[in-house]
Structures are given as C-alpha cells and as structure tokens.
Motif scaffolding. Structure first.
Motif, PDB file in Angstrom:
ATOM      1  N   VAL A   1       0.819  -1.217   0.000  1.00 21.08           N
ATOM      2  CA  VAL A   1       0.000   0.000   0.000  1.00 21.08           C
ATOM      3  C   VAL A   1       0.855   1.270   0.000  1.00 21.08           C
ATOM      4  O   VAL A   1       0.322   2.377   0.056  1.00 21.08           O
ATOM      5  CB  VAL A   1      -0.957   0.035   1.215  1.00 21.08           C
ATOM      6  N   ARG A   2       2.152   1.133  -0.085  1.00 21.93           N
ATOM      7  CA  ARG A   2       3.020   2.304  -0.003  1.00 21.93           C
ATOM      8  C   ARG A   2       2.806   3.271  -1.167  1.00 21.93           C
ATOM      9  O   ARG A   2       3.038   4.471  -1.049  1.00 21.93           O
ATOM     10  CB  ARG A   2       4.495   1.866   0.057  1.00 21.93           C
ATOM     11  N   HIS A   3       2.355   2.720  -2.305  1.00 22.98           N
ATOM     12  CA  HIS A   3       2.119   3.593  -3.458  1.00 22.98           C
ATOM     13  C   HIS A   3       1.096   4.680  -3.152  1.00 22.98           C
ATOM     14  O   HIS A   3       1.116   5.751  -3.756  1.00 22.98           O
ATOM     15  CB  HIS A   3       1.651   2.763  -4.661  1.00 22.98           C
ATOM     16  N   ALA A   4       0.172   4.393  -2.230  1.00 21.30           N
ATOM     17  CA  ALA A   4      -0.868   5.368  -1.894  1.00 21.30           C
ATOM     18  C   ALA A   4      -0.351   6.466  -0.979  1.00 21.30           C
ATOM     19  O   ALA A   4      -1.055   7.444  -0.700  1.00 21.30           O
ATOM     20  CB  ALA A   4      -2.054   4.662  -1.233  1.00 21.30           C
ATOM     21  N   PHE A   5       0.867   6.310  -0.492  1.00 22.55           N
ATOM     22  CA  PHE A   5       1.473   7.296   0.420  1.00 22.55           C
ATOM     23  C   PHE A   5       2.813   7.808  -0.117  1.00 22.55           C
ATOM     24  O   PHE A   5       3.731   8.101   0.643  1.00 22.55           O
ATOM     25  CB  PHE A   5       1.688   6.670   1.805  1.00 22.55           C
ATOM     26  N   GLY A   6       2.910   7.888  -1.441  1.00 16.81           N
ATOM     27  CA  GLY A   6       4.139   8.402  -2.039  1.00 16.81           C
ATOM     28  C   GLY A   6       5.322   7.477  -1.862  1.00 16.81           C
ATOM     29  O   GLY A   6       6.476   7.928  -1.795  1.00 16.81           O
ATOM     30  N   ASN A   7       5.048   6.158  -1.738  1.00 14.96           N
ATOM     31  CA  ASN A   7       6.073   5.125  -1.562  1.00 14.96           C
ATOM     32  C   ASN A   7       6.860   5.259  -0.248  1.00 14.96           C
ATOM     33  O   ASN A   7       7.984   4.767  -0.132  1.00 14.96           O
ATOM     34  CB  ASN A   7       7.050   5.111  -2.750  1.00 14.96           C
ATOM     35  N   ARG A   8       6.272   5.924   0.728  1.00 13.05           N
ATOM     36  CA  ARG A   8       6.919   6.010   2.044  1.00 13.05           C
ATOM     37  C   ARG A   8       6.796   4.672   2.787  1.00 13.05           C
ATOM     38  O   ARG A   8       5.813   3.949   2.615  1.00 13.05           O
ATOM     39  CB  ARG A   8       6.276   7.122   2.874  1.00 13.05           C
ATOM     40  N   ARG A   9       7.751   4.398   3.641  1.00  6.85           N
ATOM     41  CA  ARG A   9       7.745   3.157   4.417  1.00  6.85           C
ATOM     42  C   ARG A   9       6.983   3.308   5.731  1.00  6.85           C
ATOM     43  O   ARG A   9       6.478   2.333   6.276  1.00  6.85           O
ATOM     44  CB  ARG A   9       9.182   2.708   4.715  1.00  6.85           C
ATOM     45  N   LYS A  10       6.947   4.527   6.241  1.00  9.03           N
ATOM     46  CA  LYS A  10       6.240   4.753   7.496  1.00  9.03           C
ATOM     47  C   LYS A  10       5.638   6.152   7.507  1.00  9.03           C
ATOM     48  O   LYS A  10       6.091   7.055   6.797  1.00  9.03           O
ATOM     49  CB  LYS A  10       7.182   4.564   8.686  1.00  9.03           C
ATOM     50  N   LEU A  11       4.600   6.293   8.327  1.00  6.64           N
ATOM     51  CA  LEU A  11       3.924   7.580   8.481  1.00  6.64           C
ATOM     52  C   LEU A  11       4.125   8.069   9.904  1.00  6.64           C
ATOM     53  O   LEU A  11       4.045   7.286  10.859  1.00  6.64           O
ATOM     54  CB  LEU A  11       2.428   7.435   8.205  1.00  6.64           C
ATOM     55  N   THR A  12       4.374   9.366  10.059  1.00  6.44           N
ATOM     56  CA  THR A  12       4.545   9.960  11.377  1.00  6.44           C
ATOM     57  C   THR A  12       3.850  11.307  11.400  1.00  6.44           C
ATOM     58  O   THR A  12       3.931  12.068  10.425  1.00  6.44           O
ATOM     59  CB  THR A  12       6.035  10.156  11.719  1.00  6.44           C
TER      60      THR A  12
ATOM     61  N   ILE B   1       2.924   5.841 -17.884  1.00  2.00           N
ATOM     62  CA  ILE B   1       3.469   5.724 -16.521  1.00  2.00           C
ATOM     63  C   ILE B   1       2.819   6.765 -15.612  1.00  2.00           C
ATOM     64  O   ILE B   1       2.449   6.474 -14.468  1.00  2.00           O
ATOM     65  CB  ILE B   1       5.004   5.912 -16.549  1.00  2.00           C
ATOM     66  N   LYS B   2       2.670   7.968 -16.132  1.00  2.00           N
ATOM     67  CA  LYS B   2       2.023   9.041 -15.369  1.00  2.00           C
ATOM     68  C   LYS B   2       0.584   8.663 -15.030  1.00  2.00           C
ATOM     69  O   LYS B   2       0.109   8.872 -13.913  1.00  2.00           O
ATOM     70  CB  LYS B   2       2.062  10.330 -16.188  1.00  2.00           C
ATOM     71  N   ASN B   3      -0.107   8.091 -16.006  1.00  3.51           N
ATOM     72  CA  ASN B   3      -1.497   7.671 -15.806  1.00  3.51           C
ATOM     73  C   ASN B   3      -1.591   6.642 -14.685  1.00  3.51           C
ATOM     74  O   ASN B   3      -2.445   6.732 -13.799  1.00  3.51           O
ATOM     75  CB  ASN B   3      -2.035   7.087 -17.120  1.00  3.51           C
ATOM     76  N   LYS B   4      -0.683   5.651 -14.699  1.00  5.56           N
ATOM     77  CA  LYS B   4      -0.705   4.604 -13.679  1.00  5.56           C
ATOM     78  C   LYS B   4      -0.388   5.168 -12.303  1.00  5.56           C
ATOM     79  O   LYS B   4      -1.023   4.802 -11.299  1.00  5.56           O
ATOM     80  CB  LYS B   4       0.301   3.509 -14.038  1.00  5.56           C
ATOM     81  N   PHE B   5       0.577   6.086 -12.228  1.00  2.97           N
ATOM     82  CA  PHE B   5       0.965   6.678 -10.942  1.00  2.97           C
ATOM     83  C   PHE B   5      -0.215   7.408 -10.310  1.00  2.97           C
ATOM     84  O   PHE B   5      -0.544   7.210  -9.136  1.00  2.97           O
ATOM     85  CB  PHE B   5       2.133   7.645 -11.135  1.00  2.97           C
TER      86      PHE B   5
ATOM     87  N   ILE C   1       6.555  11.787  -9.627  1.00  5.75           N
ATOM     88  CA  ILE C   1       6.348  10.344  -9.829  1.00  5.75           C
ATOM     89  C   ILE C   1       7.506   9.515  -9.277  1.00  5.75           C
ATOM     90  O   ILE C   1       7.301   8.469  -8.653  1.00  5.75           O
ATOM     91  CB  ILE C   1       6.145  10.043 -11.334  1.00  5.75           C
ATOM     92  N   PHE C   2       8.723   9.994  -9.495  1.00  8.31           N
ATOM     93  CA  PHE C   2       9.900   9.212  -9.084  1.00  8.31           C
ATOM     94  C   PHE C   2      10.604   9.851  -7.887  1.00  8.31           C
ATOM     95  O   PHE C   2      11.835   9.837  -7.789  1.00  8.31           O
ATOM     96  CB  PHE C   2      10.870   9.068 -10.263  1.00  8.31           C
ATOM     97  N   LYS C   3       9.805  10.411  -6.985  1.00  4.34           N
ATOM     98  CA  LYS C   3      10.350  11.089  -5.802  1.00  4.34           C
ATOM     99  C   LYS C   3      11.278  10.182  -5.000  1.00  4.34           C
ATOM    100  O   LYS C   3      12.323  10.606  -4.492  1.00  4.34           O
ATOM    101  CB  LYS C   3       9.211  11.582  -4.926  1.00  4.34           C
ATOM    102  N   ASN C   4      10.902   8.926  -4.881  1.00  6.20           N
ATOM    103  CA  ASN C   4      11.690   7.965  -4.103  1.00  6.20           C
ATOM    104  C   ASN C   4      12.446   6.973  -4.986  1.00  6.20           C
ATOM    105  O   ASN C   4      12.899   5.935  -4.514  1.00  6.20           O
ATOM    106  CB  ASN C   4      10.774   7.208  -3.132  1.00  6.20           C
ATOM    107  N   GLU C   5      12.521   7.283  -6.274  1.00  6.10           N
ATOM    108  CA  GLU C   5      13.244   6.414  -7.212  1.00  6.10           C
ATOM    109  C   GLU C   5      14.164   7.269  -8.073  1.00  6.10           C
ATOM    110  O   GLU C   5      13.901   7.507  -9.253  1.00  6.10           O
ATOM    111  CB  GLU C   5      12.243   5.645  -8.088  1.00  6.10           C
ATOM    112  N   PRO C   6      15.274   7.746  -7.499  1.00  7.57           N
ATOM    113  CA  PRO C   6      16.170   8.674  -8.214  1.00  7.57           C
ATOM    114  C   PRO C   6      16.738   8.124  -9.517  1.00  7.57           C
ATOM    115  O   PRO C   6      16.949   8.867 -10.474  1.00  7.57           O
ATOM    116  CB  PRO C   6      17.278   8.955  -7.186  1.00  7.57           C
TER     117      PRO C   6
END
Length: 504
Positions: free
Chosen positions: A22-33, A170-174, A122-127
């Motif tokens: 489900v990380r895709h729904a949170f910008g690919n973050r691993r944890k929320l704080t 890719i943009k559409n899928k993101f 789109i690639f914020k966490n995928e440099p």
C-alpha cells in the motif's frame, strides 16, 4: 511501538509502519509519522485515534480499490482519452510529414518542461528512474537543437512522440494508484489508456444504479413495487444483451436489442417504457451517466415497431366472459374439490362483479348499510371510481353471514395464505382458480376477471342503465357530468340491478 506512539523530544507522535503493498498510496513512504502536539501520553492515546483511522481508510482503499461502478466510469473515460491522444499523436506526425504543421523544437521543449515537473513527483523515491527519464527527454531535446532550422527529421519527431506516449502511460498509472485505485485497477486503467481497443464496454445498468432508480420510482414517484420490479427486470435483460455483444448503449444498439426479442409489440413497448424511465431518472440524478451520455438524446425513443393488430379480426388471446351457468359450474366444482375459499370468491364475484383483489381484501367492517340496503363496501381500488358500495344479492347474504362468523384473526372474509411480496392477498386464490378452470377445460382466454365480464354482460342484457352498471362495478363513465358531479346510482337502483343476476 505496539501502541503506535513515539516520543520525540517532549512531544508525542503517532507512527505507522506501512505494508509494502500500500506504499504507493502514500508516495512510496515506508512509514507515516504525525505530531500529536501534546506531551501528555494519555492525551496522545486519544488524539492518535482519528489519525490512525484516516490512514487505515486510505490503506483499505489502496488494497480494495474503488467500486465496480466507479471503475467502469473511469475505464470508459480512459478509453476516450487514450483514443484522443492516439489520434493526436498520429495527426501530429502526419501533419509534420506533409508539412501542414511542423513539430518544432519549441513544441518539444514545452512538453519536456511539463514532464520534468511530473518526473519529480512520480519518481520522488526512485532517483535512478527519475534520472533515466530526464536523460531520455534531454537527449531527444538535444537532437532537436542539433537540427537545422526548418523541418525537423521525421524519425526524431516519431521518437519524441513515442517517448511522450510511454511516459504518459506511466504518469497515468501513478496518478491512478494515488487516486485510490488498487494495483489491479490501476493496471486495468493504464492498459485501457494505452490500448483503448482492449476496453470491453459495460452497460450503465449497474446494480447500484438500478437500486437507486428503483428506490426513486417507489419512494418519490409512488409507483407500485411490482411495476418497478418489472422495470428493473427488463433493464437487466438489456444489460445482459449489451455486455454479451460488447455494445455501448445507443439508439442503434437498442434497436438491435428490440429486434432480437421474440416477443409481442406490446411487450417491446414495455421494454421501451422501462428504458426511457431509467434514462429520464439518470439524466436528472446520476452525474456519471450525464457525463457519459448525451442526455438530450433519449436512445429509447423513436423506434418503429411492427403492428400486431390484424384488421377485421379480434385477437384470439383476448379475455372472454364465462356464461352465467359456467360460473355456477366453476363454483360447484371448487366446492367438490374442497377449495372452499376459491369457491366463496367465485360466488362473490359472480353476484357483484368485484375484482379478485377487492374480494380478498374484504373484512367484517366492509359489510355496511347504504340507505337501509345491506352492501359490500369497496374502499380502495385501481381508480377513484373503484370506491363504491354494492348491494348484496339475496342468494349471497347467507354466505356473507357465514364468512363474517368465520373471518380470520385479521377480520378478512376470504382466508388466504397471505399477500405475496407485493402485498397482493389474492395471489394464492388466483393460482388455485387457474388450476380449477384448467381442469374444466378452459384455456388462457378465461381468467378470474372473466367472471366480472360475465356480470357486466348479464346486466347489459337485462337492460340495466350504463350509469348503474358503472356504479356497481366501479368503472368511470368518461363524462364530466357523471364522473365529477354525480354521486352515482342510488342504493335502490343498484339493488334492483343486482336482483336481475341469476342466483346460485
């Protein structure tokens, strides 16, 4: 961390580890704080609850996606968008080749500027991916600048448009994933966008929409549940036809549907009425339907149907009246079969002309006197004219006395197994009558209502005035004078007419 709380400095924060799916729904973050803005742990336990609830709602949506109806609307939109873009790319390349409208480096630069911003999101966490896409567009841009002024190389324009098409998918899928779609739904949406011809249309008659339509017809328009159920059953037949044939709803596809039905013209008209009622409702109250169809153009109207009627001939299936002696025969046969409730209903009908449901709704309180004449009071029916008082025939009085004494616990004179799902008390009596008349050799042209025709015919043959007949059987006369201003025939006039019916 079992309680999802963490202390940072002197302030408590709520924290949640995100499952990988489900990380895709949170910008690919691993944890929320999130800060709870309190140093009191007890208060932090209370403040964390709505935050966790909101996060878990997003998680659930990311896993389960949106409803089938929402997905169908999105797929249809993506089909149209995909077709439009494909047409744009094709026409852009053709116009460039023909020299009608050149695709210049300025055009390419405007695309690259927009895409550069999208790549950052789109690639914020995928440099690495971000770098690869920027490099692809920058190289294409450089090739445009290396070209001489004037018409650009056709292969270069084709390559740039292909890169644009790939990136848009890719943009559409993101953005689909970040709009609450599940992985599977996001893939469906992207596939439809990339290959519009893969889309198989679903009809607009979803379960959710049909339920809303039915509720409106019953609660707002006041239609009978049975009528509304008939509407929805016909719409479901249309739904199956459209989906099994991969057709969109249109005037042409609906004509094909009508042509496929092996039914009478009257039944086809009922299908049209159901469809048109749905279209009118959806055009007013369903935003998705309004966005998908031209609501000004009703696809259910304007269809020409064959004429079933044959000039100079009565339809064979027309209901026929029993002869007076045949009504007596039906009554006696029902008694011999120990179908007493059916027999009682036959006798009441044969000496009053009442409809079967009117008879089955009679209670002890419906035995009344009108100007000293003992009568049956029919307090509801198909029209206002149905509300009436019918004098009792002398041969019917003993039966009515017996029925009053033996009325059921709710006061009904005719005992029935109870109303069907539409509240119709006569359902079981009607079916039992059908079995009895078939045993005596009567076909589908003869029904319980045929007894009513028998009574009306007998009264006519006995020279009873039309107004008196209408007052007895609960018909409108079709004239303002009698329907609006007259209270109908007197109790004595009706009794004199009833007396002319043969006793049994």
């Amino acid at each position: 961390m079992a309680d999802n709380l963490i202390l940072k400095g002197s302030t408590w924060h709520v924290r949640l580890e995100l499952p990988s799916d489900v990380r895709h729904a949170f910008g690919n973050r691993r944890k929320l704080t999130k800060s709870l803005k309190t140093g009191n742990k007890a208060e932090a336990h209370i403040r964390k609850l709505p935050v966790l609830a909101e996060w878990k709602t997003v998680i659930s949506k990311a896993r389960n996606g949106i409803s089938a109806e929402e997905l169908e609307n999105e797929l249809y939109l993506q089909k149209r968008t995909g077709e439009a873009l494909a047409g744009f790319f094709e026409s852009t390349l053709l116009k460039h080749i023909r020299g009608e409208k050149l695709f210049t480096k300025e055009n390419a630069l405007s695309f690259i500027k927009v895409f550069d911003s999208d790549i950052s999101i789109i690639f914020k966490n995928e440099p690495r991916e971000a770098k690869a896409w920027r490099l692809r567009f920058y190289e294409l841009g450089s090739r445009f600048y290396d070209q001489k002024e004037g018409k650009q190389n056709t292969d270069l324009v084709a390559d740039f448009l292909k890169a644009t098409e790939d990136f848009l998918s890719i943009k559409n899928k993101f953005f689909s994933k970040n709009s609450g779609y599940s992985d599977k739904q996001a893939n469906q949406i992207t596939d439809t966008f990339v290959e519009p011809s893969s889309y198989s249309p679903k009809s607009p008659f979803t379960s959710q929409r049909l339920d809303a339509f039915a509720k409106h017809q019953v609660e707002i328009k006041g239609l009978a549940q049975k009528t509304v159920d008939t509407f929805t059953s016909k719409l479901k037949v249309l739904k199956n036809y459209l989906e099994s044939n991969g057709l969109e709803l249109s005037f042409e596809s609906y004509q094909q549907f009508l042509d496929s039905l092996n039914v009478s013209t009257k039944t086809k008209k009922n299908h049209i009425h159901a469809g048109s009622s749905f279209h009118k409702w959806a055009s007013k109250y369903d935003s998705d339907y309004k966005s998908r169809y031209d609501t000004r153009d009703n696809p259910f109207l304007g269809h020409e149907l064959p004429n079933d009627k044959k000039k100079g001939k009565k339809k064979e299936e027309k209901r026929l009246a029993f002869k007076a002696e045949e009504v007596k025969k039906l009554y006696e046969f029902a008694i011999s079969k120990r179908k007493y409730q059916v027999a009682y209903a036959i006798k009441i009908a044969g000496l009053t002309g009442c409809r079967i449901e009117e008879i089955c709704r009679l209670t002890k309180s419906h035995i009344v006197a009108e100007n000293g004449v003992l009568s049956l009071y029919i307090e509801e029916g198909k029209t206002d004219a149905s509300i009436r008082k019918i004098p009792l025939h002398s041969s019917l009085k003993p039966l009515i006395d017996q029925l009053v004494k033996n009325a059921d616990e709710d006061g009904y004179l005719i005992h029935s197994s109870g109303g069907n799902k539409y509240g119709i008390r006569s359902d079981s009596i009607s079916k039992a009558f059908g079995r009895i008349k078939r045993e005596l050799g009567y076909d589908a042209r003869y029904v319980f209502h045929s007894i009513r025709k028998t009574v009306i015919t007998s009264l006519q043959h006995n020279d009873v005035k039309p107004l008196v007949i209408a007052s007895i059987v609960g018909h409108e006369t079709g004239t303002v004078t009698f329907d609006i201003y007259s209270d109908g025939a007197s109790a004595k006039q009706k009794l004199d007419a009833i007396k002319t019916l043969p006793a049994f």
